[in-house]
Design a protein around this motif. Structure first.
Motif, short mmCIF file in Angstrom:
data_model
loop_
_atom_site.label_atom_id
_atom_site.label_comp_id
_atom_site.label_asym_id
_atom_site.label_seq_id
_atom_site.Cartn_x
_atom_site.Cartn_y
_atom_site.Cartn_z
N ARG A 249 31.62 3.63 -15.82
CA ARG A 249 31.76 4.96 -15.14
C ARG A 249 30.45 6.00 -15.52
NH1 ARG A 249 35.03 9.58 -17.03
NH2 ARG A 249 35.31 8.45 -19.20
N ALA A 313 40.57 6.46 -14.82
CA ALA A 313 39.38 7.40 -15.00
C ALA A 313 38.44 6.85 -14.05
CB ALA A 313 39.14 7.67 -16.44
N GLU A 317 36.57 8.73 -10.98
CA GLU A 317 35.09 9.16 -10.79
C GLU A 317 34.47 8.44 -9.57
OE1 GLU A 317 31.76 10.72 -12.60
OE2 GLU A 317 33.65 10.68 -13.47
#
Length: 1167
Positions: A249, A313, A317
């Motif tokens: 990420r 998440a 992103e």
């Protein structure tokens, strides 16, 4: 507890690593419990940080340091320990020492980095993964901050070192260690984010003035990193794929930012800021095809994670960053659609329930990047999502985006059909808002939520924004496609915006029947748009025909508008808000086509004219109306005006209206004003009916204005519903303007205005705090940051002696509302080795808790015997019994020697620094003024240059000379609401509005009157200006602070130009002027010629006049008792001039005389 602390300290002093680590863990436990561990921290610094210890103990000791406060001496010890640890043979110990660099205060960090730059550079070449990880992570946190950039600006050698360090950090993205690669990606991402937002600099407490060089330095680093990412994008993408999936990420943002900056041309902007000619000349220009291929490769690299990732998440992103890529020139709608679909799947996830605002904001902001099919299919779902958002600001921003998208879709689809393309179903406004729940909400009479009002207001305000010229787009960006779509739809006709606006008024027409608990803002917005459209299409004249030159579209639109008017006439019977009834009558009667009504339906109660007249009667004879439900005064005026214009335009309407007005005129509900008005209206209707060619006497041409100011009417200004209306209006206007007319970014301002832009400000004026004979010269200035509620005091210390001062301590204390971020009572800056005449800079950042007069108190502790090994007996010139000095001397270490303590002048913070300009209209300002509870009044005077008639007359071009004392008010944080200048007598009234940092409202009026000198005649030497300051505030604490030091407040406002004058002096001065005037009058009376002897007849006439005067005086006495000749006084239309009228006439005469003189002078100059 003392026994435990003593045990921990004893364990720290032992040489056993196991006991030391256990003691440090216990200390951290006590710190987490909220206990003061400063004693333990001191021992930890001396026994662990500043001495050889294991890597684990060092790490725990640094964690302990972060959780407490250290004195300046202890920070010195920490820095010495770090320097020695750079040469420690165990790389893990060095890694632990490097990790604390980010926590070192800014004032100490610069010197440490400058002294240890060689050791820091060597850490990048270490074989230890842990050491490379630590140096990459720590430098990535601190090198992008403002304080380091400023340090590099003043030190060219350090700038070269830091530039090399950034290159090494960029290269570490391809490091063989996964941990090093991950933190290198994070560090580059922080640099990019800091270039846009300066978040880390704010967290570190820095508040520095950007200079041209500091901006160029940061731009240089960013352009180098963007180049690196673009050139090595393939290797970086391959490296990110072999990282652990939880680390992937952090690689997304640096790659996306670098590739987009290169592909979109933003890199050229950054290079222009960096002012580095080598970068511009040495870089090959890539073709557009190669840029697009690079972006496509990155999209292909990221796309699988949208579909297959199980980490929410990571999905968010990747989705956000792919949306960021989608508006690159040549980008595809599929990139945006897949990202939006993936982001919307997170809506129902429990862990993202608190991030729904972010999800919706990301989707609606990028909605314009999708194709029409996708926009239409998402539209209804998004509306329901927005309806469920809790935060008002997010909801209003999302609504503004959705409303703009709806207008874009409608315009684009209509223009495509005009150009011969196949029409797409569901693209009109009515279809976009046809969801069952939205439609039911619009059609219901009452509703618990404000969403429908927000929706109608946002739609209408978006239509008005569409009617204005579109903002100019100089470079491609996320807004370029929106502007392109709107320009595509409106480019071939100035009134093309009226087509979607017509659909908006059709969709929102049920709003006139709403019962909103007294709120009227949304309905007023709707009626305002309706009136504007009726004026543009001239609905009074009926539907135009083809032979008149009308197009088919125009005929269709006018027909729809006429039908809408007839439907709204029927809605008059169902209006539930009394205030709206009169406004709807006015809006319809002003623009309805009376000549187009069917005369055969004259007796039909469903006839529009009959319904209008019956509702006019309903308003006129409304007995139950009160000020809380309707504004009867305004409502009656509005319907009387509507009745006059209706009756003057049409004969049948004139007959119906005449009947109603005659009845109302004779009714007790009509007061004397209404009766006179009815008589005048009836005469006008009668005249126009007998003179059809002179209808202008009773009706004027429609102008398209909506004269009702809804929630700003005086009678309802203080109601709860009016306050809600004003709040909703502010929210809607703010969201609409941010979207349609956004403020240019700092980057844009820099490129268009250069160094004169707002983001690059000149340093404020510095004030000297020390005396002329002090060995250390100190000057200071402050910078305020209202966003974070912080103020930074910048000090420049100069050694004025011929010797080098080994140590000087600067102590800063606070008073008032100031507080240190770490909660300490004072700040100490230790300066060492001050060379003669060499300035040293330091700064202190504090928070401000509330609106209060505050000050910085600076002391200089100068150690003349530091480093000499002997304790001097020089005690200074201060009283030995001063307890503060004795306490400071007892606390000093003996090897420093006795200090010479120099007290500086306090640096008083101007109260005006805690204010922000508050834009407000004059109407609202004067309505708000009486309701402000706290008030303070005072008088000030100043002398201005200029004499005679010229001083009193305002210059035709330029500022009047009598404003010289208040000229600095223009640079203070006040919004100038309005001003009124009486040119003939050099008088003025100024109104200002401001808000405190904490939301309190402050209004100020300044009344000025020029005083005439005593020794000359009227009109000469008017050089003294008396100013009456009246300050009102929403909170008594504001006026209390202002009133506590009125001269200080005047100094803050006018930079010392105006002098406070106490009230007793003002009264004494007024009494003295009155005495002088009376003496002059007595002299004039004494100089009058003696009376000529009268004849007998004249004496009789005079006696008769005296008797008449006596009778008048008797009548006057009776009048004071309320009676005259036994009768109560009645209304009279005949009266003599009042004092105000006489003064007004005299003022007019003076102004005319002055104007005559000015004109005469001009003609003389011309000749």
């Amino acid at each position: 507890m003392d026994i435990l602390f003593a045990q921990i300290q004893a364990d720290l002093r032992s040489n056993d690593a196991l006991r030391q680590s256990g003691a440090l863990l216990q200390a951290l436990q006590q710190s987490a419990a909220g206990r003061d561990i400063s004693v333990i921290a001191k021992t930890a610094v001396e026994e662990i940080v500043a001495a050889p210890a294991s890597a684990v103990c060092k790490k725990l000791a640094f964690d302990l340091i972060r959780s407490t406060r250290l004195t300046a001496d202890l920070w010195d010890s920490v820095c010495s320990g770090i320097r020695s640890d750079f040469h420690f043979p165990d790389p893990d110990v060095t890694a632990a020492a490097i990790s604390i660099l980010a926590a070192i205060p800014s004032y100490a960090l610069s010197k440490l980095i400058s002294d240890s730059n060689a050791e820091i550079s060597g850490c990048f070449d270490s074989l230890s993964d842990n050491l490379r990880h630590s140096i990459t992570e720590t430098l990535g946190c601190i090198l992008a901050r403002d304080d380091l950039v400023t340090l590099c600006e003043n030190n060219v050698n350090l700038l070269d070192k830091v530039t090399v360090w950034w290159t090494r950090i960029g290269q570490n993205m391809l490091d063989k260690s996964d941990n090093v690669s991950k933190v290198a990606f994070e560090s580059v991402g922080r640099l990019f984010q800091e270039f846009e937002s300066k978040r880390m600099s704010r967290l570190a407490g820095d508040k520095l003035v950007d200079s041209e060089n500091s901006l160029a330095i940061r731009s240089n680093w960013v352009s180098a990193m963007v180049n690196l990412v673009w050139k090595k994008r393939s290797a970086l993408m391959a490296r990110s794929l072999v990282l652990p999936v939880e680390s992937f990420r952090v690689t997304v943002f640096p790659l996306v930012y670098g590739v987009k900056a290169f592909a979109s041309g933003k890199l050229e902007v950054i290079r222009r800021l960096s002012k580095d000619s080598s970068l511009a000349n040495g870089t090959q220009v890539e073709s557009n095809a190669e840029k697009l291929v690079g972006v496509s490769d990155l999209v292909t690299h990221l796309m699988p994670f949208l579909a297959s990732s199980l980490d929410p998440a990571l999905i968010f992103e990747v989705g956000i960053n792919m949306l960021y890529l989608a508006d690159v020139p040549g980008g595809k709608p599929e990139w945006a659609s897949q990202s939006i679909i993936a982001i919307l799947t997170l809506w129902d996830r429990q862990e993202f329930s608190s991030a729904r605002e972010s999800i919706v904001r990301a989707v609606v902001t990028n909605l314009h990047l999708l194709d029409l099919h996708m926009q239409v299919s998402l539209f209804k779902r998004l509306l329901l999502m927005v309806k469920n958002l809790r935060a008002e600001s997010d909801r209003m921003h999302a609504l503004a985006c959705i409303c703009r998208t709806a207008l874009c879709v409608d315009l684009f689809a209509k223009e495509s059909v005009r150009r011969g393309q196949k029409p797409l179903a569901g693209t009109d406004i009515a279809s976009l808002f046809e969801d069952l729940r939205i439609r039911d909400d619009l059609n219901s009479i009452t509703s618990k939520s404000l969403f429908r009002e927000e929706l109608v207001a946002s739609l209408v305000e978006s239509c008005f924004q569409l009617s204005l010229p579109l903002p100019e787009q100089k470079n491609s960006g996320m807004e370029s496609r929106v502007i392109g779509a709107l320009a595509y739809g409106t480019g071939y006709g100035a009134l093309n915006w009226t087509e979607p606006a017509l659909e908006v008024v059709e969709v929102c027409k049920p709003c006139v029947k709403w019962d909103c608990d007294g709120r009227t803002y949304a309905i007023d917005c709707y009626l305002k748009l309706l009136v504007r459209l009726c004026h543009i299409y001239d609905t009074r004249g009926g539907v135009k025909r083809v032979k008149d030159g009308a197009s088919q579209d125009q005929i269709l639109n006018e027909t729809r508008l006429q039908n809408l008017q007839r439907e709204l006439v029927k809605y008059l019977l169902e209006v539930n808000t009394p205030r709206i009834l009169a406004r709807l009558i006015w809006a319809i009667s002003e623009h309805i086509d009376l000549e187009g009504l069917d005369p055969l339906l004259a007796d039909d109660p469903e006839d529009p004219l009959n319904i209008l007249v019956s509702n006019i009667r309903k308003v006129l004879f409304n007995i139950d109306s009160s000020a809380n439900t309707s504004n009867r005064l305004q409502d009656v005026q509005a319907v009387l005006l509507s009745a006059q214009r209706l009756g003057s335009r049409n004969a049948r309407a004139g007959q119906l209206v005449t009947k109603e007005l005659e009845e109302f005129r004779s009714n007790s509900l009509a007061d004397s004003v209404n009766k006179h008005q009815c008589r005048l209206i009836l005469q006008r209707i009668k005249y126009t009916s007998s003179h059809p060619e002179s209808k202008w006497a009773g009706v004027i041409e429609a102008r398209g204005d909506y004269p009702f100011s809804h929630h700003q009417l005086t009678v309802q200004f203080y109601e709860a519903s009016a306050a809600q209306d004003r709040k909703l209006e502010n929210l809607v206007h703010k969201a609409i303007l941010e979207l349609w007319r956004p403020d240019p970014s700092e980057l844009t301002l820099l490129l268009t205005k250069g160094i004169d832009s707002t983001s690059l400000k000149a340093s404020p004026t510095a004030y000297t705090l020390t005396g002329s004979s002090d060995p250390c010269y100190i000057e200071a200035y402050h910078l305020a940051d209202s966003n974070d509620g912080r103020i930074t005091l910048h000090l420049k210390v100069l050694n004025l002696t011929e010797l080098e001062l080994n140590r000087v301590d600067i102590r800063v204390g606070l008073s008032g509302a100031l507080y240190f971020m770490n909660g300490s009572p004072q700040a100490v800056r230790q300066l060492q080795n001050l060379v003669s005449q060499d300035p040293v800079l330091c700064s202190v950042t504090v928070g401000v808790s509330h609106f209060e007069r505050s000050a910085f108190w600076v002391q200089v502790l100068y150690y003349p015997f530091h480093g000499s090994g002997a304790i001097g007996d020089y005690d200074g010139n201060y009283d030995e019994e001063d307890p503060q000095i004795m306490r400071q001397k007892r606390s000093l270490r003996p090897e420093l020697g006795e200090p010479v303590i120099l007290r500086c002048q306090p640096y008083k913070l101007p109260l005006t620094e805690l204010l922000l300009p508050h834009k407000i209209s004059p109407v609202e300002f004067f309505r708000l003024w009486p309701s402000l509870p706290a008030i303070v009044e005072f008088t000030g005077t100043y002398i201005y240059e200029g004499s005679g008639f010229r001083a009193t007359a305002a210059q035709q071009y330029g500022t009047s000379p009598f404003f010289s004392g208040l000229k600095s008010l223009s640079s203070k944080p006040f919004h100038r609401v309005c001003s009124h200048i009486i040119r003939a007598v050099a008088g003025f009234q100024l109104c200002y509005a401001a808000k405190t940092w904490y939301g309190g409202f402050l209004g100020m009026m300044v009344f000025g009157a020029s005083e005439v000198s005593r020794n000359v005649d009227l009109g000469d030497e008017t050089t003294t200006m008396m100013c009456k300051f009246v300050v009102r505030a929403s909170d008594a604490s504001i006026t209390k602070e202002i009133g506590s030091d009125l001269q200080g407040w005047l100094d803050d406002l006018t930079d010392g130009e105006v002098e406070y004058m106490p009230e007793d002096e003002v009264k004494a001065s007024a009494a003295e002027r009155l005495k002088i005037s009376m003496e002059r009058i007595a002299l004039l009376k004494a100089a009058q010629p003696k009376k000529i002897p009268k004849t007998v007849r004249e004496e009789e006439n005079e006696e008769g006049e005296k008797e008449d005067e006596e009778k008048k005086e008797e009548k006057k006495e009776k009048k004071e008792d309320g009676e005259e000749d036994g009768q109560t006084k009645g209304p009279s239309l005949l009266s003599k001039l009042t004092a105000e009228e006489a003064e007004h006439l005299a003022l007019q005469a003076a102004v005319l005389q002055e104007w005559h003189m000015l004109c005469k002078d001009r003609t003389t100059k011309v000749n």
